[in-house]
Write a protein that holds these residues in place. Structure first.
Motif, PDB file in Angstrom:
ATOM      1  N   VAL A 176     -19.231  10.146  -7.625  1.00 11.70           N
ATOM      2  CA  VAL A 176     -19.024  11.587  -7.411  1.00 11.70           C
ATOM      3  C   VAL A 176     -18.292  11.867  -6.105  1.00 11.70           C
ATOM      4  O   VAL A 176     -17.799  12.985  -5.903  1.00 11.70           O
ATOM      5  CB  VAL A 176     -20.366  12.354  -7.448  1.00 11.70           C
ATOM      6  N   SER A 177     -18.186  10.851  -5.219  1.00 10.31           N
ATOM      7  CA  SER A 177     -17.419  11.050  -3.987  1.00 10.31           C
ATOM      8  C   SER A 177     -15.943  11.298  -4.298  1.00 10.31           C
ATOM      9  O   SER A 177     -15.233  11.937  -3.512  1.00 10.31           O
ATOM     10  CB  SER A 177     -17.563   9.838  -3.066  1.00 10.31           C
ATOM     11  N   VAL A 178     -15.480  10.806  -5.451  1.00 11.42           N
ATOM     12  CA  VAL A 178     -14.106  11.088  -5.888  1.00 11.42           C
ATOM     13  C   VAL A 178     -13.913  12.598  -6.044  1.00 11.42           C
ATOM     14  O   VAL A 178     -12.882  13.153  -5.655  1.00 11.42           O
ATOM     15  CB  VAL A 178     -13.804  10.364  -7.218  1.00 11.42           C
ATOM     16  N   ASN A 201     -21.573  18.340  -9.507  1.00  9.73           N
ATOM     17  CA  ASN A 201     -21.423  19.742  -9.134  1.00  9.73           C
ATOM     18  C   ASN A 201     -21.716  19.951  -7.649  1.00  9.73           C
ATOM     19  O   ASN A 201     -21.025  20.706  -6.955  1.00  9.73           O
ATOM     20  CB  ASN A 201     -22.361  20.598  -9.982  1.00  9.73           C
ATOM     21  N   THR A 202     -22.747  19.258  -7.155  1.00 10.71           N
ATOM     22  CA  THR A 202     -23.055  19.314  -5.731  1.00 10.71           C
ATOM     23  C   THR A 202     -21.927  18.699  -4.905  1.00 10.71           C
ATOM     24  O   THR A 202     -21.546  19.222  -3.853  1.00 10.71           O
ATOM     25  CB  THR A 202     -24.380  18.586  -5.445  1.00 10.71           C
ATOM     26  N   ALA A 203     -21.385  17.571  -5.399  1.00 14.31           N
ATOM     27  CA  ALA A 203     -20.267  16.917  -4.708  1.00 14.31           C
ATOM     28  C   ALA A 203     -19.072  17.850  -4.604  1.00 14.31           C
ATOM     29  O   ALA A 203     -18.344  17.851  -3.599  1.00 14.31           O
ATOM     30  CB  ALA A 203     -19.873  15.638  -5.451  1.00 14.31           C
ATOM     31  N   LEU A 204     -18.866  18.654  -5.635  1.00 13.27           N
ATOM     32  CA  LEU A 204     -17.771  19.629  -5.631  1.00 13.27           C
ATOM     33  C   LEU A 204     -17.923  20.607  -4.472  1.00 13.27           C
ATOM     34  O   LEU A 204     -16.968  20.869  -3.725  1.00 13.27           O
ATOM     35  CB  LEU A 204     -17.742  20.377  -6.965  1.00 13.27           C
ATOM     36  N   PHE A 218      -7.438   9.221  -5.173  1.00 12.44           N
ATOM     37  CA  PHE A 218      -6.860   8.275  -6.129  1.00 12.44           C
ATOM     38  C   PHE A 218      -7.319   6.847  -5.837  1.00 12.44           C
ATOM     39  O   PHE A 218      -7.672   6.091  -6.752  1.00 12.44           O
ATOM     40  CB  PHE A 218      -5.330   8.346  -6.078  1.00 12.44           C
ATOM     41  N   VAL A 219      -7.325   6.466  -4.559  1.00 13.77           N
ATOM     42  CA  VAL A 219      -7.764   5.116  -4.175  1.00 13.77           C
ATOM     43  C   VAL A 219      -9.221   4.896  -4.564  1.00 13.77           C
ATOM     44  O   VAL A 219      -9.590   3.851  -5.128  1.00 13.77           O
ATOM     45  CB  VAL A 219      -7.572   4.890  -2.664  1.00 13.77           C
ATOM     46  N   LEU A 220     -10.079   5.885  -4.275  1.00 16.24           N
ATOM     47  CA  LEU A 220     -11.491   5.777  -4.648  1.00 16.24           C
ATOM     48  C   LEU A 220     -11.650   5.699  -6.159  1.00 16.24           C
ATOM     49  O   LEU A 220     -12.468   4.927  -6.671  1.00 16.24           O
ATOM     50  CB  LEU A 220     -12.270   6.979  -4.106  1.00 16.24           C
TER      51      LEU A 220
END
Length: 387
Positions: free
Chosen positions: A204-206, A329-332, A367-369
């Motif tokens: 989700v870090s992406v 959703n939280t990551a967003l 993109f890298v992640l």
């Protein structure tokens, strides 16, 4: 008929929640003038909203699983009414910030629970369709709710926008309470995420970095268009409309592309194109009417990538799908928070023109992640096949 009523109520409720989030950006120049603070300082309205949402949404999700969702949705709407009324009549900028903290708390107890309650009552073979319908309500706020709020500001002033949302929130509090019947409590295993939490957070870090690439600029879009293009409130409303229409079309069309070419290919391709379009946006930001086209393409590609990545998460985490979507959703919102802070810092140090390039760098990191997560998934699949 009951299904249509439920979807209609869910759609309208999420449309209002989306409007409350997206309308602040085009109103920043007018709020800044009203309280005699800089646009960077005014951007904290978005920051505190997102921070509050990020930390409180998982709590409300857990409480609703134990005690039912209707009560917390109704509570959230009543708090939404209070927070928007306070925003409209705040006597100082401090009270304005307090009002947005309350707004973040209210939306955190509404938006995720609307997704959850629709998922609870939807027929199993149409759950995805039902969820996509209510999600479209949130995105429609980009091209309809936010521009309408900007036009309302033109005729009645920015405070009228929050008054209207408070009135609609009052009506929806009654409607939601009467619409949702008691939903059976869900049963979750405490060990469901055992051994997978770090992988899920990495996945989700992406989304977090993607949100930075979109919102570091979007939060200050109204102020940037006012500063760099001398846009009027109606021109800002039109620009946000182009952006919002692009977001809705990108989200809806990416599903078909994902089904045809695969979730990983589309999520990676959209991130590559997003990097390029942000660079073009930086070059042509002060190009007058051309900015409408670039804003449309930016949102089209950006939200196509977001939707395809959600589909990818659903495929990669079939047993933990609901929990992963909640964390996503939280990551967003964490990304929105960091993005607004980065955007404010960039504006203070170098001005608005550098923002699109900073966002393109964030898209590159995303993109890298994303590529790294594909390699990890392939290794896990190979390991599972060997065992």
């Amino acid at each position: 008929m009951q299904g249509r009523v439920s979807l209609s109520v869910g759609w309208i409720t999420l449309f209002l929640m989306g409007t409350d989030l997206f309308v602040v950006s085009p109103l920043l120049p007018f709020i800044s003038k009203a309280y005699k603070v800089s646009p960077t300082t005014t951007g904290w309205m978005v920051t505190v909203f997102a921070v509050t949402y990020s930390f409180s949404a998982p709590l409300f999700g857990w409480l609703s699983d134990k005690n039912g969702r209707r009560t917390f949705i109704t509570f959230g709407l009543l708090l939404f009414v209070i927070s928007n009324a306070l925003t409209a009549f705040a006597s100082s900028f401090l009270w304005l910030i307090v009002s947005r903290i309350l707004a973040g708390l209210s939306v955190a107890s509404i938006t995720p629970l609307i997704y959850a309650i629709i998922g609870d009552i939807a027929p199993p073979n149409r759950r995805g369709t039902w969820l996509s319908i209510v999600v479209s309500g949130h995105l429609t706020a980009l091209w309809a709710g936010a521009p309408f709020g900007t036009l309302l500001e033109y005729f009645l002033g920015w405070r009228s926008v929050f008054v209207v949302m408070a009135i609609i929130g009052t009506i929806l509090a009654v409607v939601n309470f009467r619409t949702w019947e008691a939903i059976p409590k869900s049963v979750f295993s405490r060990n469901l995420l055992e051994g997978k939490l770090l992988r899920i957070l990495g996945s989700v870090s992406v989304t977090t970095i993607w949100a930075i690439s979109m919102y570091a600029l979007y939060v200050y879009l109204g102020a940037a268009l006012d500063s760099e293009n001398r846009f009027s409130s109606t021109e800002i409303a039109l620009a946000v409309t182009f952006y919002g229409v692009g977001a809705v079309i990108g989200s809806l069309t990416s599903g078909q592309l994902t089904d045809k070419f695969g979730v990983r290919k589309i999520s990676k391709a959209t991130l590559i194109i997003l990097i390029l379009i942000l660079i073009c946006l930086g070059i042509f930001f002060s190009s007058g009417d051309w900015i409408y086209l670039f804003l449309f393409i930016w949102a089209l590609v950006g939200y196509a990538g977001f939707t395809s990545y959600q589909a990818r998460l659903a495929v990669e985490y079939p047993k933990e799908r609901g929990i992963v979507m909640a964390w996503n959703n939280t990551a967003l919102y964490i990304g929105i928070t960091i993005g607004s802070m980065i955007g404010g810092y960039v504006i203070t140090k170098w001005g608005y023109p550098l923002l699109p390039y900073v966002c393109s760098v964030a898209a590159g990191v995303s993109f890298v992640l994303s590529t790294q997560k594909v390699q990890e998934a392939k290794k896990e699949s190979a390991f599972s096949a060997d065992t």
